[in-house]
Design a protein around this motif. Structure first.
Motif, short mmCIF file in Angstrom:
data_model
loop_
_atom_site.label_atom_id
_atom_site.label_comp_id
_atom_site.label_asym_id
_atom_site.label_seq_id
_atom_site.Cartn_x
_atom_site.Cartn_y
_atom_site.Cartn_z
N GLN B 4 -6.67 -23.65 -24.35
CA GLN B 4 -7.44 -22.69 -24.92
C GLN B 4 -8.56 -21.92 -24.99
O GLN B 4 -8.78 -23.22 -23.58
N THR B 5 -9.09 -21.38 -25.98
CA THR B 5 -10.83 -20.80 -24.93
C THR B 5 -11.21 -21.59 -25.95
O THR B 5 -12.69 -22.02 -26.09
N ARG B 6 -11.02 -22.10 -27.15
CA ARG B 6 -12.15 -22.57 -28.81
C ARG B 6 -11.59 -23.96 -28.74
O ARG B 6 -10.30 -24.07 -29.57
N PHE B 7 -12.78 -24.67 -28.46
CA PHE B 7 -12.03 -25.85 -29.10
C PHE B 7 -13.01 -26.87 -30.56
O PHE B 7 -13.89 -26.84 -30.71
N THR B 8 -11.87 -26.43 -32.20
CA THR B 8 -12.79 -26.56 -33.55
C THR B 8 -12.41 -28.10 -33.86
O THR B 8 -11.15 -28.18 -32.97
N GLN B 250 -14.19 -32.66 -28.24
CA GLN B 250 -13.90 -31.64 -28.17
C GLN B 250 -13.49 -31.72 -26.55
O GLN B 250 -12.40 -31.33 -26.46
N MET B 251 -13.84 -32.16 -25.53
CA MET B 251 -13.42 -32.12 -23.81
C MET B 251 -12.05 -32.31 -23.79
O MET B 251 -11.59 -32.49 -23.39
N GLU B 256 -10.30 -32.17 -20.58
CA GLU B 256 -10.92 -32.24 -19.12
C GLU B 256 -12.57 -33.23 -19.65
O GLU B 256 -12.44 -33.60 -20.13
N TYR B 257 -12.82 -33.40 -18.34
CA TYR B 257 -14.08 -34.23 -18.07
C TYR B 257 -14.73 -33.80 -17.91
O TYR B 257 -14.98 -33.35 -16.56
N PRO B 258 -16.51 -33.46 -18.09
CA PRO B 258 -17.29 -32.59 -17.53
C PRO B 258 -17.63 -33.47 -15.87
O PRO B 258 -18.24 -34.92 -16.20
N ASP B 259 -18.16 -32.45 -15.21
CA ASP B 259 -18.32 -33.27 -13.07
C ASP B 259 -20.52 -32.90 -14.01
O ASP B 259 -20.88 -34.00 -13.05
#
Lengths: 457, 457
Positions: B4-8, B250-251, B256-259
């Motif tokens: 997806q592109t958009r996470f609502t 939302q992540m 995914e999880y941010p680095d």
């Protein structure tokens, strides 16, 4: 009925099809005529201005047309737009009505216009077009097409009405930020522009003049440039159906169904976008939702115009269509809702209005801004002056429901934000806003020049 | 990883609690001092300016503080804000990195500022406050508080830096539309304003002067008016944690999880809003996300300032806190990111930076606008100049990942839109934008006047 305020959907709910109301139209559409011969246009004639896939959409009677994946990918930057229940506004009005609005102002360009700008740029790119031309008044459409052309690597020339070019530099800069060229129309770049300047070097321009310039540049480019229009045409209105298709699903989440659907009308595209999917439900599934188009009393094409063949522009270069019109020579008063200052109305919308399938009402500028400020102070959003017409009417419906002591479910389209229109708010807050009625004599005069069409259909 | 592109998320996912980083802080906070005595402040001293519930939040060490239902109801007008994967930007950069952004620009006031304006207005209303005072520079904070005060029926006086008042009439009109009074600071309404005008009748004003005027009006109102601040303080940063709390969920949807998590910093509130919930994961759940604060080279408080006690305003009327500072007398160059022109930095953020828990980088104005335009042309949204600092750094991280051939998950906060900053874009497009380095001598001079504190803690 849900106790939620905000109805969002996942990306996976993004519509895969546009709804084409022409599949369900109980009215036979009148033919589109060439402006020179007043004979029906051929695809060849139109292909000077538009790529073939858009022309085929223009005349299509298929009910659902697939949205290309490339377009959906860009829609996802801002869609699905939220449906909000205006609980705070309801409370302020002390009404039993439930008011919902679809917020199209969250798009990057600030209005519903990207919904059609993106597919128009896409189909042009696919057909090998290198550059587009268009006109813009207040700048909502120009901004949207500038963004879309940039996404698909198309050049864009925007002919911006000179008075707006001067008064709204931020809209111009927005288009330039997206990489477009913006000209103050009338320009000395076209025959028509030069002829206008010869007669009046200080001409402030008009949408009619800007259309003619953009059309002339495309038509004389030897096929290198095409032209793009932001409202009125069938394919444009169809692209906007994503609004109503989403709203149908979101009203379902809210566990309610609208008694009335409201949108402002200039050319008709944002109203059609939210209303036609509900018209489909009326025509095919036995629903009885009222569909209510709102126009300014200053340009009352539906409520005070005639249903007749007329030119799409002042210079008589655009195709002739049957529509509700105030006459192509009609010069509207300078109301702040620049997007509603068009002399005509989309042919499909005109036909449905004529057939009694939709209703229309005209509202004055001052009560419109009163509604806009009350909306800002209850729901937070500062609406575009165009959208404020829909808000005014939604509030009037809610107050009418209160008077009659009845529940009413109201849905309106908030077509855009007013961040570039705050000068109008200042005028209103300072008591300097004028309150235009329709200028009767101006309409009479403009209507004396309608084309004499010996109709066939 | 999601395609997806958009996470609502649904309204039901709206956070019910703010996250208070002070519960997890491995650093003992330095005391807040009275500007007159340089002794620790008491709640009594603060209660002249703030209602008790906000003071209690300021010193609280509870990990989660419940968001009042009245505040959540208003959050729902624009929250949850979308998390977007910037696929088009990734493609343009040809990077293996994944770039996500949280779009706070969709709030009615156009930035993250309502996240704290709404609870501040709420707690004041609850405490019986009738009116608030505040200052605003570029206008983002003033607009947000104007909206929030209107919602709770509080009067608001905004002291707007005179040069902004003159250059940004639309921001002023926005506040007036919400019903606030806006004054060009320095005014002749306060002792401090009059003293400034006496020295320089043409003073363009500064944030320091405007703070002092707003504080003076509240402090001398006999309890009728309280003061409200839009950044720096613990409770302000805590209210912003809704951004990061949503982003965590939302992540998760994005799988995914941010680095690395990135935000621009002026006082520090939008960065803290997105970063502190991830800091909690670092401190308590073994995550190792880099938290990267971005400041302009023109006001480099973290990267070129000192960690010391300093006054919050130029007039030495605001409390003294330990923070990274350029000196309270520092006059920043006129960069377009007005929201980042503060001499200090939030005490909590300063302490975490000092302890090595967060990183900082400074970027120049021109590359920042290059990034802003590239973002507009790929993702559609025209960002605020402040937010563009985060974009610049997110792009640099993505390019670094490309150079090293490694995957990297990047999350940044798009704190607001740039609809009222298009003059800056025009300057950039015309090659007229200046590129400020930090003015070393100005910093040296401003730092010579730090208060001499005999520290206790």
């Amino acid at each position: 009925m849900s106790d939620q305020t905000r109805f969002t959907l996942n990306e996976t709910d993004l519509p895969k099809f546009w709804y084409n109301v022409m599949a369900d139209s109980p009215v036979t559409p009148a033919p589109v005529l060439r402006p020179d011969t007043l004979e029906p246009v051929t695809p060849d004639f139109l292909s000077v201005l538009f790529p073939m896939e858009l022309i085929m959409q223009e005349v299509s009677t298929e009910r659902y047309i697939e949205i290309p994946e490339e377009v959906r990918e860009i829609y996802k930057l801002y869609r699905l737009t939220p449906l909000i229940r205006a609980r705070r506004l309801e409370k302020a009005l002390d009404t039993p009505a439930h008011i919902y609005y679809k917020n199209e102002g969250v798009s990057p360009a600030g209005s519903h216009k990207p919904n059609t700008a993106i597919p128009q740029a896409f189909y042009n790119k696919k057909a090998g077009t290198k550059a587009l031309t268009t006109e813009t008044g207040a700048g909502q459409w120009g901004s949207a097409l500038a963004m879309a052309c940039n996404f698909f690597g198309l050049d864009l020339e925007v002919y911006m009405v000179k008075v707006s070019y001067q008064q709204k530099p931020y809209r111009r800069i927005m288009m330039e930020t997206y990489g477009s060229q913006v000209f103050a129309s009338p320009t000395d770049l076209t025959n028509f522009g030069r002829s206008v300047l010869q007669q009046d070097p200080n001409s402030p321009g008009s949408l009619g003049i800007a259309i003619s310039e953009a059309v002339e540049v495309a038509a004389t480019s030897g096929g290198k440039k095409k032209y793009s229009l932001g409202s009125v045409l069938n394919h444009v209105l169809m692209h906007q159906s994503v609004i109503g298709e989403e709203a149908l699903k979101q009203m379902d989440l809210a566990n309610e169904y609208p008694d009335v659907v409201i949108g402002c009308v200039g050319g008709g595209s944002n109203f059609a976008g939210i209303a036609y999917p509900f018209l489909h439900e009326n025509l095919k599934n036995g629903k009885r939702t009222r569909l209510l188009a709102v126009e300014p009393t200053a340009t009352p094409s539906l409520t005070k115009g005639v249903y007749a063949f007329d030119y799409g522009d002042s210079a008589k270069m655009a195709p002739v269509v049957k529509m509700y019109t105030l006459g192509h020579g009609f010069i509207p008063p300078s109301i702040h809702a620049g997007g509603l200052r068009y002399h005509g109305m989309a042919p499909s919308l005109s036909a449905f209005y004529d057939a009694g399938l939709i209703e229309a009402v005209a509202v004055r500028q001052k009560p419109t801004f009163e509604a806009a400020v009350q909306f800002a102070r209850t729901e937070g959003i500062i609406p575009a002056p165009e959208s404020a017409h829909a808000i005014r009417t939604a509030m009037d419906e809610a107050l009418d429901a209160k008077k009659k002591g009845e529940k009413r479910v109201i849905l309106f389209n908030l077509s855009g934000h007013g961040h570039f229109d705050l000068g109008a708010y200042e005028a209103f807050l300072n008591g300097k806003l004028e309150d235009y009625e329709h200028p009767g004599e101006a309409i009479q005069a403009a209507m004396s020049d309608l084309p004499k069409v010996s109709v066939l259909a």
